[in-house]
Motif scaffolding. Structure first.
Motif, PDB file in Angstrom:
ATOM      1  N   SER A 272       0.829  -1.212   0.000  1.00 55.11           N
ATOM      2  CA  SER A 272       0.000   0.000   0.000  1.00 55.11           C
ATOM      3  C   SER A 272       0.860   1.258   0.000  1.00 55.11           C
ATOM      4  N   ARG A 273       2.069   1.126   0.484  1.00 56.13           N
ATOM      5  CA  ARG A 273       2.997   2.261   0.532  1.00 56.13           C
ATOM      6  C   ARG A 273       3.924   2.267  -0.687  1.00 56.13           C
ATOM      7  N   ILE A 274       4.377   1.069  -1.071  1.00 54.90           N
ATOM      8  CA  ILE A 274       5.276   0.930  -2.230  1.00 54.90           C
ATOM      9  C   ILE A 274       4.684  -0.128  -3.151  1.00 54.90           C
ATOM     10  N   PRO A 275       4.071   0.273  -4.258  1.00 58.73           N
ATOM     11  CA  PRO A 275       3.496  -0.703  -5.200  1.00 58.73           C
ATOM     12  C   PRO A 275       4.550  -1.655  -5.744  1.00 58.73           C
ATOM     13  N   ASN A 276       4.083  -2.754  -6.337  1.00 56.71           N
ATOM     14  CA  ASN A 276       4.996  -3.785  -6.830  1.00 56.71           C
ATOM     15  C   ASN A 276       6.028  -3.234  -7.809  1.00 56.71           C
ATOM     16  N   SER A 277       5.578  -2.429  -8.774  1.00 55.43           N
ATOM     17  CA  SER A 277       6.514  -1.915  -9.772  1.00 55.43           C
ATOM     18  C   SER A 277       7.590  -1.048  -9.133  1.00 55.43           C
ATOM     19  N   ASP A 278       7.194  -0.223  -8.146  1.00 56.84           N
ATOM     20  CA  ASP A 278       8.168   0.638  -7.471  1.00 56.84           C
ATOM     21  C   ASP A 278       9.125  -0.187  -6.616  1.00 56.84           C
ATOM     22  N   MET A 279       8.588  -1.235  -5.984  1.00 59.21           N
ATOM     23  CA  MET A 279       9.459  -2.097  -5.179  1.00 59.21           C
ATOM     24  C   MET A 279      10.463  -2.804  -6.065  1.00 59.21           C
ATOM     25  N   GLY A 280      10.019  -3.190  -7.256  1.00 62.71           N
ATOM     26  CA  GLY A 280      10.952  -3.798  -8.206  1.00 62.71           C
ATOM     27  C   GLY A 280      12.067  -2.846  -8.566  1.00 62.71           C
ATOM     28  N   THR A 281      11.725  -1.565  -8.770  1.00 64.10           N
ATOM     29  CA  THR A 281      12.743  -0.558  -9.097  1.00 64.10           C
ATOM     30  C   THR A 281      13.727  -0.391  -7.949  1.00 64.10           C
ATOM     31  N   ILE A 282      13.204  -0.328  -6.704  1.00 66.38           N
ATOM     32  CA  ILE A 282      14.069  -0.187  -5.532  1.00 66.38           C
ATOM     33  C   ILE A 282      15.003  -1.384  -5.403  1.00 66.38           C
ATOM     34  N   PHE A 283      14.437  -2.576  -5.551  1.00 68.54           N
ATOM     35  CA  PHE A 283      15.238  -3.789  -5.395  1.00 68.54           C
ATOM     36  C   PHE A 283      16.320  -3.874  -6.474  1.00 68.54           C
ATOM     37  N   GLU A 284      15.955  -3.568  -7.713  1.00 68.28           N
ATOM     38  CA  GLU A 284      16.934  -3.627  -8.795  1.00 68.28           C
ATOM     39  C   GLU A 284      18.036  -2.594  -8.600  1.00 68.28           C
ATOM     40  N   ASP A 285      17.676  -1.435  -8.044  1.00 69.64           N
ATOM     41  CA  ASP A 285      18.695  -0.427  -7.757  1.00 69.64           C
ATOM     42  C   ASP A 285      19.661  -0.928  -6.688  1.00 69.64           C
ATOM     43  N   LEU A 286      19.123  -1.587  -5.663  1.00 70.21           N
ATOM     44  CA  LEU A 286      19.984  -2.136  -4.610  1.00 70.21           C
ATOM     45  C   LEU A 286      20.881  -3.248  -5.156  1.00 70.21           C
ATOM     46  N   VAL A 287      20.311  -4.114  -5.984  1.00 69.81           N
ATOM     47  CA  VAL A 287      21.100  -5.188  -6.583  1.00 69.81           C
ATOM     48  C   VAL A 287      22.242  -4.597  -7.400  1.00 69.81           C
ATOM     49  N   ARG A 288      21.918  -3.578  -8.197  1.00 77.95           N
ATOM     50  CA  ARG A 288      22.952  -2.941  -9.021  1.00 77.95           C
ATOM     51  C   ARG A 288      24.046  -2.339  -8.142  1.00 77.95           C
ATOM     52  N   ARG A 289      23.655  -1.616  -7.099  1.00 76.57           N
ATOM     53  CA  ARG A 289      24.651  -0.929  -6.269  1.00 76.57           C
ATOM     54  C   ARG A 289      25.534  -1.923  -5.506  1.00 76.57           C
TER      55      ARG A 289
END
Length: 823
Positions: A153-170
């Motif tokens: 409800s705070r972070i939709p699936n698509s946004d969570m995917g973006t956050i996770f992929e950014d963390l994986v990249r970093r």
């Protein structure tokens, strides 16, 4: 539209927690803890709303003594979940008993449903729990994650995917060299996806069902970028992602990314895509998606990696099934299996229907006019489809497929004519599947500084591209990074989007420029080329002190060729064997030193000593008889002014002499005595040796090969062969399979087609220098190579001597000035 800065803040929250690991962990190891815990925290938040319902239903099913598999299916079906957790723990209560935190965390992970648990187990996080607990960091880390709200409800699936992929990249960039095998730089992924979807406007319209596949998906970056690109333009598209990965941690990251975004994690398979023949539980050996075909595929397979573990399995499939399997055209050499992945991807292509193949549609229409019944028409269609390999057969309403794959330079040219690599290139090009190759700058990847190339392969080329291949030289489209990451010192410029503040100042949009060049190829004719200056490319990869390259000088960045420009015939040019003959002490000694002569006095028997002794005695007797006969002939040949230069004349003298000594003249004896280096010597002035049919015998030492460009193709000087029309492809030559038809492939149709062309080449290029040469057409081979660098080479004249002298004197002056300061 999602606020990117807000997403970055969430990503930074997790990133900053990693500072608690300093000491027990080195920075490259942080990802071992942070990525699994990010996944666990997101899954915990996703399941929060259904936790009580799952617990109640689970207890009811346990009371009914329901088996585990049925329990999982029932919970997922009734509550409409893709995964669940049946343990009594969550991040809300894990810290209630800090003395049992490690045990409770393990119990929490074990409570996930089997599919989610199988993915999480690949992280091997249980080992990190023990390590964190021993270092007294587990409580603090869990507490920090407990304070991060990752609820949907705070972070939709698509946004969570973006956050996770950014963390994986970093975290992967932090681990650079260690993670480089399984992580493709983000800007390279963006370029691949752009190229893959250029001209694919249909996918941005309506509720399209689109299947995207990566057979070496690593952490899933390519799949995620492909999905993001499609949904950005068409949020109604039904995108399904499929992948396969054999590195456990990378597989876990990719599967977790799909779970985090609420997608089907079952579509990512853990296993070896090529296959080893050694199956085991939880590991898919070979194609993890049998009977599935895809619309778009993209991959970054390993560079220059041996495929010895897969050799038996892959070779067995190739030899047994041929074109009914994945590797029909051939196999590359054992030290680089990259092309095997491309063949696998081609095998997974959805085939285009007649609407994408005008030639097929016209043929079928013509056949239909000639048929009087529907069954007859179907027979005509069946006859057509059976005439081409299964990977290329059309299907009704099929949309075809496109592939983008990254290779090093080896697949471009490695392998001689007729080799596995050459035959793979031949098969792809002759069936008009290779659309473009884009050469990238060096030093783009974390674990290698080599040049790399993106191949675009498709079974439904646009009509404007049919019969043509575009090469794009993007090696200068590079932006030097201020801080290197392993071997990565350059990046593709991404303009105002996607760069960091330290690297993004005045950064050009190289991805857009390369994509535009690729798009321009749609309307380009063969021999079309485009140029840009370094100033237009806007690269900063040249040192400011490097004055050898003029920024205003145009360089070729794109060229378009015919398919035939990359093929050639490898002809074997023979020259006649010419020998002189005589008998003297030197040549008799050569005979005595030969293996054939020594073997006369040896026996092949192993146990019968009497027989061995008898055979050896007879052999020594024959040796002596030969030597006696030859010694008697020395005087006759000594009286001759020069050696005999005709073999038949020498035989007429030698044969009767040996017969008088009781020695039988046969083919074996003749071959042994008259071999070059025994009683014969090569002599360019001697007569030609001929066989029983009076045909000249070839001299292996004078044998040579020539690569003859296809008719109408590019000549060695880079000019087009305008004297001939383009040869039709595919050529009338089957692909040899070592088990099914080794040495029996019929070349007669090909030889008839190209004989005159090859003879004309011989007359123009060889006979003016070697008038006695001829072509052995039985040894004719077909080869394909893509000499990328040769096509873009531009001669740079050396600098004038006075300019170099002036620079040397200037440097001498600077050195003298520095020495004066010291003295």
């Amino acid at each position: 539209m999602t606020d990117q800065s807000q997403l970055q803040k969430h990503s930074d929250l997790v990133w900053n927690i990693a500072n608690l690991l300093r000491g027990p962990y080195r920075p490259p190891q942080y990802r071992r803890v942070m990525i699994p815990l990010t996944v666990l925290r997101r899954l915990d938040c996703v399941l929060a709303d259904n936790r009580s319902e799952v617990s109640q239903l689970y207890q009811n099913l346990i009371a009914l003594k329901t088996d585990t598999a049925t329990i999982e299916r029932t919970i997922n079906h009734k509550l409409k979940l893709k995964f669940h957790n049946t343990s009594k723990f969550s991040f809300d209560n894990l810290l209630d008993d800090d003395t049992q935190l490690a045990t409770n965390l393990r119990a929490y992970m074990a409570g996930f449903s089997s599919r989610a648990r199988a993915i999480l187990e690949k992280f091997k996080f249980d080992e990190e729990i023990e390590r964190l607990d021993e270092a007294n960091r587990l409580y603090e880390i869990i507490k920090e994650f407990q304070n991060i709200d990752l609820h949907p409800s705070r972070i939709p699936n698509s946004d969570m995917g973006t956050i996770f992929e950014d963390l994986v990249r970093r975290f992967n960039e932090q681990a650079n060299e260690e993670a480089g095998d399984h992580f493709t730089p983000r800007e390279v992924v963006q370029l691949m996806v752009n190229l893959l979807f250029t001209g694919e406007e249909d996918i941005y319209q309506g509720r399209k069902v689109i299947r995207v596949y990566d057979p070496t998906c690593g952490t899933g970056g390519i799949l995620s970028e492909a999905e993001r690109t499609i949904l950005r333009q068409n949020d109604k598209a039904d995108v399904s992602l499929f992948g396969q990965e054999y590195n456990p941690e990378s597989y876990a990251i990719c599967g977790s990314d799909l779970m985090i975004k609420g997608e089907e994690a079952d579509n990512v398979v853990f296993g070896d895509t090529l296959g080893t023949g050694r199956s085991k539980d939880g590991f898919t050996d070979g194609d993890g998606h049998p009977d599935k075909y895809f619309h778009y595929m993209a991959a970054n397979p390993p560079f220059g990696v041996e495929w010895k573990p897969e050799k038996d399995f892959v070779s067995g499939e190739y030899e047994t099934f041929g074109f009914k399997g994945r590797f029909g055209p051939g196999l590359p050499r054992i030290n680089d299996g990259a092309l095997l992945f491309l063949l696998h991807m081609i095998d997974k292509m959805e085939q285009p229907g007649p609407q994408h193949q005008p030639e097929l549609a016209a043929w079928l229409k013509d056949q239909a006019k000639q048929q009087t019944s529907r069954s007859a028409e179907e027979q005509a269609r069946q006859k057509y489809t059976e005439s081409i390999p299964s990977q290329l057969r059309p299907i009704d309403d099929g949309r075809g497929a496109r592939i983008a794959v990254i290779f090093n330079g080896s697949p471009l040219f490695t392998g001689d004519a007729g080799s596995g690599e050459s035959n793979i290139r031949r098969w792809i090009i002759e069936h008009d599947m290779l659309e473009a190759i884009i050469g990238l700058p060096d030093q783009l990847f974390y674990n290698t500084g080599i040049y790399t190339y993106i191949w675009i392969v498709t079974n439904r080329k646009a009509p404007e591209r049919k019969g043509k291949i575009q090469l794009i030289n993007a090696t200068d489209f590079a932006w030097k990074m201020k801080k290197s990451l392993g071997d990565k010192r350059k990046k593709l410029g991404t303009g105002s989007v996607g760069g960091t503040s330290s690297d993004n100042s005045n950064e050009p949009d190289h991805i857009r420029l390369i994509t535009e060049l690729y798009g321009n190829g749609l309307t380009a004719n063969a021999d079309h080329s485009e140029q840009r200056t370094l100033a237009q490319i806007r690269t900063n990869s040249d040192s400011p002190k490097d004055k050898r390259r003029d920024a205003s000088q145009p360089i070729f960045v794109s060229k378009t060729f015919n398919n035939q420009d990359f093929g050639y015939f490898k002809i074997t040019v023979e020259r006649p064997l010419r020998l002189n003959f005589t008998v003297n002490d030197e040549r008799i000694q050569r005979l005595q030193n030969s293996k054939w002569f020594a073997d006369l006095a040896s026996s092949k028997k192993r146990k019968d000593k009497k027989q061995i002794a008898l055979e050896e005695a007879l052999g020594k007797s024959l040796q002596q008889a030969i030597l006696d006969a030859l010694n008697q002939q020395k005087a006759e040949f000594a009286n001759q002014a020069e050696p005999i230069k005709n073999r038949q004349a020498f035989i007429k003298i030698l044969k009767p002499a040996l017969a008088l000594a009781g020695i039988k003249w046969d083919t074996i004896l003749q071959k042994a005595l008259l071999a070059p280096g025994i009683l014969a010597e090569r002599d360019p002035l001697a007569d030609i040796c001929t066989d029983n049919k009076n045909n000249p015998e070839s001299d292996p030492e004078l044998r040579d090969t020539e690569n003859v460009p296809f008719p109408g193709g590019l000549l060695a000087n880079g000019q087009r062969d305008n004297a001939n029309s383009l040869i039709n492809l595919p050529l009338p030559l089957a692909y040899e399979n070592p088990k099914q038809d080794k040495g029996t492939v019929d070349k007669s149709a090909l030889i008839e087609l190209v004989r005159d062309h090859c003879q004309n080449y011989l007359a123009a290029e060889v006979l003016p220098y070697r008038t006695d040469a001829w072509i052995d057409f039985d040894k004719l081979k077909v080869g394909y190579e893509i000499p990328f660098n040769r096509h873009f080479y531009q001669y740079q004249p050396p600098r004038e001597l006075d300019v170099i002298e002036a620079e040397i004197k200037d440097l001498e002056g600077q050195i003298l000035a520095m020495l004066k300061e010291v003295v």
